[in-house]
Scaffold this motif. Structure first.
Motif, short mmCIF file in Angstrom:
data_model
loop_
_atom_site.label_atom_id
_atom_site.label_comp_id
_atom_site.label_asym_id
_atom_site.label_seq_id
_atom_site.Cartn_x
_atom_site.Cartn_y
_atom_site.Cartn_z
N GLY A 152 44.70 50.49 38.53
CA GLY A 152 44.26 50.11 39.74
C GLY A 152 43.22 49.20 40.16
N ALA A 153 43.14 48.05 39.39
CA ALA A 153 42.26 46.83 39.52
C ALA A 153 42.97 46.19 40.46
CB ALA A 153 41.92 46.21 38.20
N SER A 154 42.36 45.56 41.26
CA SER A 154 42.97 44.66 42.52
C SER A 154 42.99 43.28 41.92
CB SER A 154 42.21 44.49 43.82
OG SER A 154 42.12 45.86 44.44
N VAL A 155 43.93 42.59 41.85
CA VAL A 155 44.24 41.28 41.33
C VAL A 155 44.82 40.47 42.26
CG1 VAL A 155 45.29 39.94 39.53
CG2 VAL A 155 44.75 42.28 38.95
N SER A 156 44.28 39.14 42.72
CA SER A 156 44.75 38.15 43.38
C SER A 156 45.33 36.89 42.59
CB SER A 156 43.99 37.88 44.61
OG SER A 156 42.49 37.23 44.30
N PHE A 157 46.18 36.09 42.98
CA PHE A 157 46.70 34.93 42.27
C PHE A 157 46.49 33.91 43.04
CE2 PHE A 157 49.00 38.68 40.80
CZ PHE A 157 49.14 38.37 39.29
N TRP A 158 46.07 32.73 42.55
CA TRP A 158 45.61 31.66 43.57
C TRP A 158 46.02 30.34 42.90
CZ3 TRP A 158 42.27 32.57 47.84
CH2 TRP A 158 41.81 33.52 48.07
N ILE A 159 46.47 29.33 43.62
CA ILE A 159 46.74 27.93 43.39
C ILE A 159 46.08 27.01 44.36
CG2 ILE A 159 48.57 26.27 43.05
CD1 ILE A 159 50.54 28.34 42.04
N GLY A 160 45.21 26.15 43.87
CA GLY A 160 44.38 25.14 44.66
C GLY A 160 43.83 25.90 45.87
N GLY A 161 43.03 27.02 45.70
CA GLY A 161 42.66 27.33 46.86
C GLY A 161 43.09 28.30 47.57
N SER A 162 44.42 28.57 47.48
CA SER A 162 45.19 29.23 48.29
C SER A 162 45.65 30.53 47.52
CB SER A 162 46.47 28.58 48.94
OG SER A 162 46.04 27.48 49.82
N GLN A 163 45.58 31.69 48.28
CA GLN A 163 46.22 32.94 47.56
C GLN A 163 47.78 32.99 47.79
OE1 GLN A 163 44.39 36.67 48.55
NE2 GLN A 163 45.97 37.74 48.01
N VAL A 164 48.52 33.17 46.44
CA VAL A 164 49.66 33.30 46.44
C VAL A 164 50.57 34.50 46.24
CG1 VAL A 164 49.79 30.60 46.04
CG2 VAL A 164 49.97 32.35 44.21
N ALA A 165 49.75 35.35 45.83
CA ALA A 165 50.13 36.79 45.52
C ALA A 165 48.99 37.64 45.23
CB ALA A 165 51.08 36.67 44.43
N SER A 166 49.19 39.08 45.15
CA SER A 166 48.34 39.85 45.05
C SER A 166 48.89 41.41 44.62
CB SER A 166 47.30 40.30 46.07
OG SER A 166 48.23 40.50 47.27
N GLY A 167 48.06 42.37 44.13
CA GLY A 167 48.61 43.59 43.95
C GLY A 167 47.60 44.30 42.88
N THR A 168 47.83 45.49 42.30
CA THR A 168 47.19 46.25 41.67
C THR A 168 47.87 46.64 40.33
OG1 THR A 168 47.85 48.27 42.52
CG2 THR A 168 46.09 47.45 43.56
N THR A 169 47.10 46.64 39.30
CA THR A 169 47.48 47.01 37.96
C THR A 169 47.85 48.42 37.73
OG1 THR A 169 45.27 47.55 37.11
CG2 THR A 169 45.83 45.39 36.96
#
Length: 460
Positions: free
Chosen positions: A257-274
């Motif tokens: 249930g941890a929130s995870v966001s993925f970033w490249i160069g200051g832009s969020q490219v994906a997200s979700g929960t574990t």
């Protein structure tokens, strides 16, 4: 923290907290607060223990609250608050106003500080009443267009996520502006059950003001740890790699249930929960690159009650360059004088047509030309033009096509076209200045000269 409050909770709000000791007797630890007042220029310049304004003039404040007869508990909080002010060197007097008259007093603005229990509902819509420019309970007379915009957005938004973002923005603006400084008071029963608090309460019953669900903090569970794995670590522009985030607690136990966001160069490219294993996988698309480039992918992991964590991994992104295949065809191998041939250029890559490729044509040979020397391929990867030639003798030409397209390496192709001699009599080529008659006369003269020479020889 009750479930209904979770969507509106903003964990990033500033906390204004007076620290106290519990044993042997409660005392206030006001080092931070004193430093803030000192740095703002509110100093005790004459040594009487009372701070003056930055310009040196006297400073005294009136705190408005309800009488002890109405609520001894609320009155105790009021008195304790004034006591904290006095320990900070501020001259603050407490004035009791009956609760029935308190709203009118507050609406008039005739106060410096007010200490009151303000009724509200769980739904964050009450924020408009207290902090909107036209709010019916805007006792602190807030007039802020940016805040009004956020409040309006929160009130009209139908999507939960949109409303949540607007409500959190309101909370941040209110706390940063310092319009209200919520007083968190715990019931005696909570103190008895819990003894001491490692954090704020995480269930209803212990907080006695409207800010409960906005300011409540759960007991800290610890810190998160995160790792990021990319499979594969080398991709082409536009292709995807799989980013695998793993989130655990400080002991290495997976955190679901941890929130995870993925970033490249200051832009969020994906997200979700574990998931139950503390894992989250997400496809990551390789960004554009002029040449082989190392790109950092970063994740941010968070969960209520934990200190967040970040992790990074690198992948190599190469531009998606593919070779162009160029085929050139002529509608006729040989063209008669005055006629033409259709030249068709077909551009493909990996067997698929390439539309929008730029085609440039060159004709090798004198007297030949194409109607259009350049252009772009259509949806079928084709570019068509017309070849013509105007020649004397029969001539062979070569038509060469070069194709270019973004993300591809250039390609070339060619074809041969023969042009027949143009119609008309071809005059014989003679030496300049000598016509037929002249040549005949010259030959007769030579014959005469030869005969005379022979006769002279016989006479001797």
């Amino acid at each position: 923290m009750i479930n209904e409050a979770v969507p509106w909770f903003n964990p990033n709000l500033p906390i204004y907290q007076v620290v106290t000791t519990e044993y042997p007797a409660p005392t206030y630890l006001l080092t931070d607060e004193n430093q803030r007042l000192d740095s703002a220029g509110y100093l005790d310049r004459n040594g009487d223990g009372i701070r003056e304004k930055p310009d040196g003039s006297p400073l005294s404040l009136v705190a408005v609250g309800i009488p002890v007869a109405e609520s001894s508990r609320i009155f105790t909080i009021q008195a304790s608050t004034v006591d904290v002010f006095s320990r900070l060197g501020l001259a603050v007097s407490l004035e009791s106003v009956p609760s029935a008259s308190l709203p009118a007093r507050l609406a008039s603005g005739n106060f410096d500080v007010f200490i009151a229990s303000l009724p509200t509902e769980l739904d964050p819509g009450f924020l408009s009443d207290y902090f909107g420019s036209t709010g019916t309970k805007n006792y602190v007379h807030v007039v802020d267009s940016a805040l009004d915009t956020s409040l309006q957005s929160a009130n009209v938004a139908l999507a939960t996520a949109t409303r949540q973002s607007a409500v959190m923005s309101v909370q941040d603006q209110v706390m940063t502006g310092g319009y209200f400084v919520p007083l968190i008071h715990f019931n005696a029963i909570e103190a008895t059950v819990r003894g001491s608090f490692a954090g704020w309460v995480n269930m209803p019953g212990g907080v006695n003001n409207f800010w409960t669900y906005q300011k409540v903090h759960v007991t800290s569970v610890g810190s998160l740890a995160a790792t990021l794995t990319l499979v594969p670590t080398s991709v082409k522009t536009g292709a995807t790699t799989t980013a695998i985030a793993k989130v655990t607690d400080a002991e290495g136990v997976p955190v679901s249930g941890a929130s995870v966001s993925f970033w490249i160069g200051g832009s969020q490219v994906a997200s979700g929960t574990t998931d139950a294993t503390g894992t989250l996988s997400a496809p990551i698309t390789g960004p554009s690159a002029e040449g082989p480039t190392d790109v950092q992918v970063t994740i941010q992991a968070s969960k209520l009650g934990y200190a967040g964590a970040t992790a990074s991994a690198w992948m190599t992104v190469a531009p998606d360059v593919r070779a162009l295949a160029v085929a050139v065809a002529s509608s006729a191998v040989t063209i008669a004088p005055g006629s033409s041939a259709t030249i068709t250029v077909t551009v493909t890559s990996g067997g698929s047509a390439v539309s929008g490729a730029t085609v440039s044509l060159e004709v090798i040979g004198l007297g030949g030309k194409v109607a259009a020397a350049s252009g772009a391929t259509d949806a079928q990867g084709k570019f068509t033009t017309t070849f013509t030639a105007d020649v004397g003798p029969r001539t062979q030409f070569r038509v060469v096509a070069t194709a270019t397209a973004t993300g591809h390496s250039d390609g070339t192709g060619s074809t041969t076209v023969i042009a027949e001699q143009r119609v008309g009599t071809v005059e014989p080529r003679v030496t300049a200045g000598l016509d037929t008659t002249t040549i005949i006369v010259a030959v007769l003269a030579l014959v005469v000269i030869g005969a005379i020479a022979a006769m002279m020889g016989r006479k001797k």
